[in-house]
Design an enzyme around this catalytic site. Structure first.
Site, mmCIF file in Angstrom:
data_model
loop_
_atom_site.group_PDB
_atom_site.id
_atom_site.type_symbol
_atom_site.label_atom_id
_atom_site.label_comp_id
_atom_site.label_asym_id
_atom_site.label_seq_id
_atom_site.Cartn_x
_atom_site.Cartn_y
_atom_site.Cartn_z
ATOM 1 N N GLU A 14 0.868 -1.005 0.032
ATOM 2 C CA GLU A 14 0.019 -0.094 -0.049
ATOM 3 C C GLU A 14 0.960 1.255 0.103
ATOM 4 O OE1 GLU A 14 -3.755 -1.910 2.318
ATOM 5 O OE2 GLU A 14 -2.805 -0.382 3.300
ATOM 6 N N PRO A 15 0.459 2.328 -0.229
ATOM 7 C CA PRO A 15 1.273 3.685 -0.667
ATOM 8 C C PRO A 15 1.851 3.791 0.924
ATOM 9 C CG PRO A 15 -0.921 3.955 -1.393
ATOM 10 C CD PRO A 15 -1.154 2.757 -0.676
ATOM 11 N N GLU A 39 9.250 -7.872 -2.977
ATOM 12 C CA GLU A 39 9.554 -9.239 -2.230
ATOM 13 C C GLU A 39 10.086 -9.379 -1.094
ATOM 14 O OE1 GLU A 39 8.422 -12.469 -4.504
ATOM 15 O OE2 GLU A 39 7.743 -11.467 -6.314
ATOM 16 N N GLY A 62 4.499 -0.874 3.209
ATOM 17 C CA GLY A 62 5.716 -1.716 2.359
ATOM 18 C C GLY A 62 6.010 -3.027 2.977
#
Length: 383
Positions: free
Chosen positions: A127-128, A362, A131
């Site tokens: 999301e903004p 990732e 992370g």
């Protein structure tokens, strides 16, 4: 690399290399320059079976083991990391999650479509404002009768503007990881929007987007797994996803090495090929040794998965080492090429730009070190 592969694995590796040399390498620079991969590559990837690897044939997949999957990912990374990302996310993060956690109905609906390339999938976790701390995401899914209503946004989503289905992680309970659930959300649902992200340093041809969900209504049957297990689903997917990223990084480093050797043999300075100079050979040797080491770390992860053994820490080690090596190898390749390496007429500049993000997504390099440290000491440095 002289290690024993089965005939089927070697044939798959040869097929992947031939496919990449024919369908990807000739177009990679153009895609990078225009910041858009040709969409028809998806159908080609599906037709050759790459979008369904490790998915059971009964659900439209092409089967195969995890080492074969890594061999394919290595070649995709060598050819164009943007293409590797398409497969790694749609198949690796979403398709495999549906295969592991999905209901029979979900498997029969989505897996044949993902495996054929008829449908692409994206993984809606980041999301903004969230992370690395994914357990504290703020997107919400509120239960209303037989439906859930999802509101929130996701950022840096690979396949975000191309996907037909998004695996969206949203909060259905209290704070923290235990309050997160997962949903398979069709991207044509009312209230679902996407915005393309341009101006990236690397992976320019890849579809990367921001997802906006404004009261998106999905039936309870769209939930993947039980309520509250969404974070576990995400982390399980990312463990295998790190193997995929690492395999792609091996391919990227291998591509940088192959290009460097070829150029060093052709480029003449002071009356002989630069391959004849000791310091050039040192750079090539470093690239070769470290890339082989990265490959062995990746293959260890695949072997552990096949034997049903814990693999999370091994995946973090492979991802950490292979991604950092990809950056180093690409940087050395530019050094071998000299000024020409700074131009996109040659592939090594793109290798460096594409490699840089591998240490970020990732799970960043730093996150991998914390995961490895926790496994070694039993102490959680995240809290």
């Amino acid at each position: 690399m002289d290690l024993a592969l089965t005939g089927e694995q070697q044939a798959l590796w040869d097929l992947a290399r031939d496919f990449i040399d024919r369908e990807v390498v000739p177009h990679s620079r153009e895609w990078d320059r225009r910041e858009a991969v040709d969409r028809d590559i998806v159908g080609k990837l599906g037709a050759v079976g790459f979008l369904g690897m490790t998915i059971p044939e009964e659900y439209g997949g092409s089967g195969g083991d995890n080492l074969s999957y890594c061999l394919m990912m290595e070649e995709l990374g060598r050819g164009d990391s943007a293409i590797r990302g398409i497969v790694s996310v749609s198949l690796g993060l979403v398709g495999k999650s549906i295969d592991k956690w999905g209901t029979e109905e979900q498997k029969r609906h989505w897996l044949p479509r993902i495996s054929s390339g008829e449908s692409l999938a994206c993984f809606g976790l980041t999301e903004p404002d969230t992370g690395s701390d994914a357990g504290n995401l703020s997107t919400k899914a509120v239960r209303e009768g037989d439906d859930y209503v999802i509101t929130g946004s996701k950022m840096f989503i690979t396949n975000g503007t191309w996907a037909d289905v998004a695996l969206v992680f949203a909060r259905t309970g209290g704070p923290g990881a235990k309050g997160v659930s997962a949903f398979l959300v069709p991207t044509d649902a009312p209230g679902f929007e996407h915005r393309e992200i341009k101006g990236k340093l690397g992976l320019r041809g890849q579809s990367t987007g921001e997802l906006i969900l404004d009261g998106v209504r999905v039936p309870a049957s769209a939930r993947l797994g039980d309520e509250g297990v969404g974070f576990k689903i995400a982390m399980t997917a990312l463990d295998k996803g790190r193997m995929s990223v690492a395999a792609g990084c091996v391919g990227l480093a291998k591509g940088a090495l192959e290009a460097s050797v070829k150029y060093a043999l052709e480029r003449t300075q002071f009356g002989k090929p630069i391959a004849g100079y000791q310091l050039v050979q040192e750079m090539l040797a470093d690239m070769a040794v470290n890339t082989d080491a990265a490959r062995l770390l990746v293959w260890r992860v695949a072997d552990l998965i096949e034997r049903g053994l814990p693999f999370g820490t091994a995946a973090s080690m492979a991802k950490l080492y292979a991604s950092e090596n990809a950056v180093t190898a690409a940087n050395l390749a530019i050094q071998v090429f000299g000024g020409y390496g700074y131009l996109d007429e040659y592939p090594v500049a793109k290798y460096l730009r594409d490699a840089r993000v591998m240490t970020l997504y990732e799970g960043t390099t730093q996150i991998q070190k914390l995961l490895i440290g926790r496994a070694l000491t039993g102490i959680n440095a995240f809290v």
